[in-house]
Design a protein around this motif. Sequence first.
Motif, PDB file in Angstrom:
ATOM      1  N   VAL A  96      62.553  78.371  74.963  1.00  0.00           N
ATOM      2  CA  VAL A  96      63.932  78.035  74.660  1.00  0.00           C
ATOM      3  C   VAL A  96      64.459  77.207  75.839  1.00  0.00           C
ATOM      4  CG1 VAL A  96      64.822  80.227  75.567  1.00  0.00           C
ATOM      5  CG2 VAL A  96      66.183  78.917  73.955  1.00  0.00           C
ATOM      6  N   ASN A  97      65.166  76.125  75.516  1.00  0.00           N
ATOM      7  CA  ASN A  97      65.639  75.220  76.564  1.00  0.00           C
ATOM      8  C   ASN A  97      67.118  75.419  76.843  1.00  0.00           C
ATOM      9  OD1 ASN A  97      63.084  73.902  76.687  1.00  0.00           O
ATOM     10  ND2 ASN A  97      63.643  72.858  74.766  1.00  0.00           N
ATOM     11  N   TRP A  98      67.445  75.246  78.089  1.00  0.00           N
ATOM     12  CA  TRP A  98      68.866  75.304  78.449  1.00  0.00           C
ATOM     13  C   TRP A  98      69.123  74.352  79.603  1.00  0.00           C
ATOM     14  CZ3 TRP A  98      70.570  77.448  83.205  1.00  0.00           C
ATOM     15  CH2 TRP A  98      69.571  78.069  83.956  1.00  0.00           C
ATOM     16  N   SER A  99      70.396  73.969  79.797  1.00  0.00           N
ATOM     17  CA  SER A  99      70.728  72.987  80.842  1.00  0.00           C
ATOM     18  C   SER A  99      71.818  73.489  81.771  1.00  0.00           C
ATOM     19  CB  SER A  99      71.250  71.685  80.234  1.00  0.00           C
ATOM     20  OG  SER A  99      70.475  71.313  79.140  1.00  0.00           O
ATOM     21  N   ARG A 100      71.694  73.034  82.988  1.00  0.00           N
ATOM     22  CA  ARG A 100      72.740  73.340  83.968  1.00  0.00           C
ATOM     23  C   ARG A 100      73.091  72.059  84.708  1.00  0.00           C
ATOM     24  NH1 ARG A 100      72.242  78.858  86.963  1.00  0.00           N
ATOM     25  NH2 ARG A 100      73.257  79.488  85.042  1.00  0.00           N
ATOM     26  N   CYS A 101      74.389  71.930  85.015  1.00  0.00           N
ATOM     27  CA  CYS A 101      74.851  70.745  85.748  1.00  0.00           C
ATOM     28  C   CYS A 101      74.574  70.945  87.240  1.00  0.00           C
ATOM     29  CB  CYS A 101      76.348  70.525  85.506  1.00  0.00           C
ATOM     30  SG  CYS A 101      77.008  69.160  86.485  1.00  0.00           S
ATOM     31  N   PRO A 102      73.804  70.047  87.845  1.00  0.00           N
ATOM     32  CA  PRO A 102      73.458  70.224  89.252  1.00  0.00           C
ATOM     33  C   PRO A 102      74.655  70.020  90.201  1.00  0.00           C
ATOM     34  CG  PRO A 102      72.613  68.134  88.425  1.00  0.00           C
ATOM     35  CD  PRO A 102      73.217  68.845  87.257  1.00  0.00           C
ATOM     36  N   ARG A 103      75.725  69.417  89.712  1.00  0.00           N
ATOM     37  CA  ARG A 103      76.877  69.162  90.585  1.00  0.00           C
ATOM     38  C   ARG A 103      77.783  70.371  90.675  1.00  0.00           C
ATOM     39  NH1 ARG A 103      77.179  63.426  89.385  1.00  0.00           N
ATOM     40  NH2 ARG A 103      74.970  62.957  89.493  1.00  0.00           N
ATOM     41  N   CYS A 104      78.085  70.966  89.522  1.00  0.00           N
ATOM     42  CA  CYS A 104      79.121  72.013  89.517  1.00  0.00           C
ATOM     43  C   CYS A 104      78.591  73.360  89.041  1.00  0.00           C
ATOM     44  CB  CYS A 104      80.289  71.581  88.648  1.00  0.00           C
ATOM     45  SG  CYS A 104      79.856  71.486  86.907  1.00  0.00           S
ATOM     46  N   ASP A 105      77.290  73.417  88.678  1.00  0.00           N
ATOM     47  CA  ASP A 105      76.675  74.687  88.265  1.00  0.00           C
ATOM     48  C   ASP A 105      77.157  75.244  86.934  1.00  0.00           C
ATOM     49  OD1 ASP A 105      74.613  75.172  89.917  1.00  0.00           O
ATOM     50  OD2 ASP A 105      75.705  76.481  91.305  1.00  0.00           O
ATOM     51  N   LEU A 106      77.855  74.441  86.148  1.00  0.00           N
ATOM     52  CA  LEU A 106      78.225  74.920  84.818  1.00  0.00           C
ATOM     53  C   LEU A 106      76.986  74.885  83.934  1.00  0.00           C
ATOM     54  CD1 LEU A 106      81.696  73.355  83.900  1.00  0.00           C
ATOM     55  CD2 LEU A 106      81.199  75.641  84.738  1.00  0.00           C
ATOM     56  N   THR A 107      76.953  75.765  82.924  1.00  0.00           N
ATOM     57  CA  THR A 107      75.810  75.880  82.031  1.00  0.00           C
ATOM     58  C   THR A 107      76.203  75.402  80.639  1.00  0.00           C
ATOM     59  OG1 THR A 107      75.063  77.774  83.287  1.00  0.00           O
ATOM     60  CG2 THR A 107      74.140  77.528  81.079  1.00  0.00           C
ATOM     61  N   SER A 108      75.306  74.679  80.002  1.00  0.00           N
ATOM     62  CA  SER A 108      75.576  74.211  78.647  1.00  0.00           C
ATOM     63  C   SER A 108      75.108  75.280  77.668  1.00  0.00           C
ATOM     64  CB  SER A 108      74.823  72.908  78.403  1.00  0.00           C
ATOM     65  OG  SER A 108      74.843  72.604  77.029  1.00  0.00           O
ATOM     66  N   HIS A 137      70.776  87.021  78.009  1.00  0.00           N
ATOM     67  CA  HIS A 137      71.188  87.729  76.796  1.00  0.00           C
ATOM     68  C   HIS A 137      71.672  86.764  75.721  1.00  0.00           C
ATOM     69  CE1 HIS A 137      70.781  92.007  77.803  1.00  0.00           C
ATOM     70  NE2 HIS A 137      70.985  91.630  79.051  1.00  0.00           N
ATOM     71  N   GLU A 138      72.441  85.765  76.167  1.00  0.00           N
ATOM     72  CA  GLU A 138      72.943  84.760  75.217  1.00  0.00           C
ATOM     73  C   GLU A 138      71.791  84.000  74.561  1.00  0.00           C
ATOM     74  OE1 GLU A 138      75.745  83.677  73.875  1.00  0.00           O
ATOM     75  OE2 GLU A 138      76.966  85.245  74.796  1.00  0.00           O
ATOM     76  N   LEU A 139      70.798  83.615  75.392  1.00  0.00           N
ATOM     77  CA  LEU A 139      69.663  82.852  74.865  1.00  0.00           C
ATOM     78  C   LEU A 139      68.882  83.677  73.838  1.00  0.00           C
ATOM     79  CD1 LEU A 139      68.290  81.051  78.061  1.00  0.00           C
ATOM     80  CD2 LEU A 139      69.580  80.036  76.165  1.00  0.00           C
ATOM     81  N   MET A 160      59.498  85.390  75.776  1.00  0.00           N
ATOM     82  CA  MET A 160      60.034  84.056  75.525  1.00  0.00           C
ATOM     83  C   MET A 160      60.200  83.363  76.876  1.00  0.00           C
ATOM     84  SD  MET A 160      63.455  83.258  73.316  1.00  0.00           S
ATOM     85  CE  MET A 160      64.700  83.687  74.507  1.00  0.00           C
ATOM     86  N   ARG A 161      59.954  82.070  76.899  1.00  0.00           N
ATOM     87  CA  ARG A 161      60.100  81.337  78.158  1.00  0.00           C
ATOM     88  C   ARG A 161      61.380  80.505  78.112  1.00  0.00           C
ATOM     89  NH1 ARG A 161      56.255  78.991  81.967  1.00  0.00           N
ATOM     90  NH2 ARG A 161      54.607  79.935  80.739  1.00  0.00           N
ATOM     91  N   ALA A 162      62.258  80.732  79.076  1.00  0.00           N
ATOM     92  CA  ALA A 162      63.492  79.940  79.160  1.00  0.00           C
ATOM     93  C   ALA A 162      63.239  78.780  80.123  1.00  0.00           C
ATOM     94  CB  ALA A 162      64.636  80.807  79.658  1.00  0.00           C
ATOM     95  N   ARG A 163      63.450  77.572  79.618  1.00  0.00           N
ATOM     96  CA  ARG A 163      63.167  76.383  80.429  1.00  0.00           C
ATOM     97  C   ARG A 163      64.452  75.646  80.771  1.00  0.00           C
ATOM     98  NH1 ARG A 163      58.042  73.640  77.459  1.00  0.00           N
ATOM     99  NH2 ARG A 163      59.704  73.104  75.985  1.00  0.00           N
ATOM    100  N   LYS A 164      64.691  75.515  82.051  1.00  0.00           N
ATOM    101  CA  LYS A 164      65.925  74.874  82.500  1.00  0.00           C
ATOM    102  C   LYS A 164      65.724  73.373  82.682  1.00  0.00           C
ATOM    103  CE  LYS A 164      67.672  74.695  86.867  1.00  0.00           C
ATOM    104  NZ  LYS A 164      68.328  75.119  88.105  1.00  0.00           N
ATOM    105  N   SER A 165      66.724  72.586  82.304  1.00  0.00           N
ATOM    106  CA  SER A 165      66.711  71.175  82.658  1.00  0.00           C
ATOM    107  C   SER A 165      68.053  70.847  83.297  1.00  0.00           C
ATOM    108  CB  SER A 165      66.497  70.317  81.417  1.00  0.00           C
ATOM    109  OG  SER A 165      67.562  70.518  80.515  1.00  0.00           O
ATOM    110  N   ASN A 166      68.074  69.804  84.098  1.00  0.00           N
ATOM    111  CA  ASN A 166      69.324  69.365  84.714  1.00  0.00           C
ATOM    112  C   ASN A 166      70.024  68.394  83.785  1.00  0.00           C
ATOM    113  OD1 ASN A 166      69.057  70.832  87.049  1.00  0.00           O
ATOM    114  ND2 ASN A 166      67.952  69.202  88.112  1.00  0.00           N
ATOM    115  N   ALA A 167      71.304  68.565  83.630  1.00  0.00           N
ATOM    116  CA  ALA A 167      72.089  67.614  82.860  1.00  0.00           C
ATOM    117  C   ALA A 167      73.472  67.571  83.484  1.00  0.00           C
ATOM    118  CB  ALA A 167      72.179  68.052  81.405  1.00  0.00           C
ATOM    119  N   VAL A 168      73.962  66.384  83.738  1.00  0.00           N
ATOM    120  CA  VAL A 168      75.289  66.266  84.346  1.00  0.00           C
ATOM    121  C   VAL A 168      76.331  66.519  83.264  1.00  0.00           C
ATOM    122  CG1 VAL A 168      76.870  64.737  85.593  1.00  0.00           C
ATOM    123  CG2 VAL A 168      74.413  64.649  86.053  1.00  0.00           C
ATOM    124  N   CYS A 169      77.224  67.439  83.532  1.00  0.00           N
ATOM    125  CA  CYS A 169      78.219  67.806  82.527  1.00  0.00           C
ATOM    126  C   CYS A 169      79.241  66.690  82.327  1.00  0.00           C
ATOM    127  CB  CYS A 169      78.924  69.096  82.910  1.00  0.00           C
ATOM    128  SG  CYS A 169      80.127  68.904  84.208  1.00  0.00           S
TER     129      CYS A 169
END
Length: 352
Positions: A40-52, A67-69, A118-127
Motif C-alpha cells: 500500500v502506498n502513501w505520501s508525505r510532504c518533505p517540507r512540512c511533514d503533512l501526510t496525504s 491503522h488508517e492504511l 502488508m507493506r506500507a511504501r512511503k513516497s515524497n510528494a510536495v503538498c
Amino acid sequence: MNLGEAFCIVCGSPPPLFGERMCETCFRKRNILAELPINVNWSRCPRCDLTSLNGRWIEITDEELWHELVETSMKLHGESEGIAIGLETKKVDDRNTLIYLQIGGTICGLEYEENHQMRARKSNAVCLTCSRRDGNYFEATVQLRSSARKLADEEYTVLRATLDELIANLEHDPMFFVTSEGPVTGGYDVVLGSKGLAKSWSRQLVSKFGGQITATSSVVGRKDGADLSRTTLLYRKPGYELGDVVRWREELWRVASWSGEGAILSKVNRKERTGATWRDLEYASVVARMQNHLIIDAVREDASVAEFLNPNNWQMDAVRLAYDHVVGSQLRLARVEGEWVALPLHQADVKK
Ligand SMILES: [Zn+2]
Ligand SMILES: [Zn+2]
C-alpha cells in the motif's frame, strides 16, 4: 448417502453445514475473513511533514497512519462479525514498513483467526500548500492603514496577531498561508494564499477595531479552468479606539462601540449617545487615548468637585466630578488641553 438429508454441495459430506450448505472444510476453503493488498502506498510532504490520506493533506502520527492504511485497504468478508484486529509494525528502511495483522472474527458462526502482512511504501510528494508557497502563489493582499494618525509598530502587531488567531480557529485549509508580508510606506501589507481568508480577516478587523474596507479586484490569469483574480483589501483603521476621548463637533465624546458604517459615541459631560458615520467622523480628533487616562482615588470630594494627588508633580489638583460619579469610587481622568476632565463610566472600562 441418504436422499432427503442435507449434505455438502461440494463434497457430499453430512452436516453440520454452514452458509450455502457446505461442510466446514469446504466452507473454510472458500471463505476467508480479510483480504489485504501486498503493498500500500502513501505520501508525505518533505517540507512540512503533512501526510496525504484519502485525497487530503493532514497531520497524523505514524501509529494512526498504519491503522488508517489498514482500514482503507482491507476488504472484510461480507458476513463477518465481531472483528478484532491486532497490529504490529516493523520498519524495514526509510521508505518501507511492514504491517503485521492478527484478525479475529466469525463468519456464519465459524470462528476465524488469520494472520496477514502488508507493506506500507512511503513516497515524497510536495503538498499543495508547500508547492503554492514555493511558487509565490497568492490571491489577496490585505493593506493595513490608518485613516487619521500614524499607527505605532505595536498597533500593527496587535492587528496582525488577529490573523494568526483566526487561522488557528478555522478548519485547516491548505490555502490559508501567508505568502509574504512586511511594512510599507504608510502601513503594513500581508499577502495571502486565499481570498476567503483575506475577506474573513478584514471583516474581523472591522468588527474589532472599527474602520472601513475598500476592495479592488483584477483578473491575472486562469486556474483550474476559471479566471484567477486577485483582490486587494485596503483596511483603514480609525485613529481612535473604543474608550478614547475624541473632540467632535465642539464637544467631548467617548467611542462606545462600532456600528456598521461608523461608531456610537457617548457624550462626556452628560448622558447622551449618538451614532456617527465615518464621513461624519472625518474631523473628529483624539484628545485622550484610553491608555493615557489616569485612574486614581480622590483625596477629598464634595458634591461636585474631587481633589486628588497629581502623580506627575505631586501637587493637589481638583476636577469636576463626572455626572454619574458614585461617592467614594475611583476617578478616571483625561488630560484635555491642559485641563483635567473626569470621565463617566464607560463599557470599555468595565470590561478590563
Ligand atoms: Zn464439503
Ligand atoms: Zn507541505
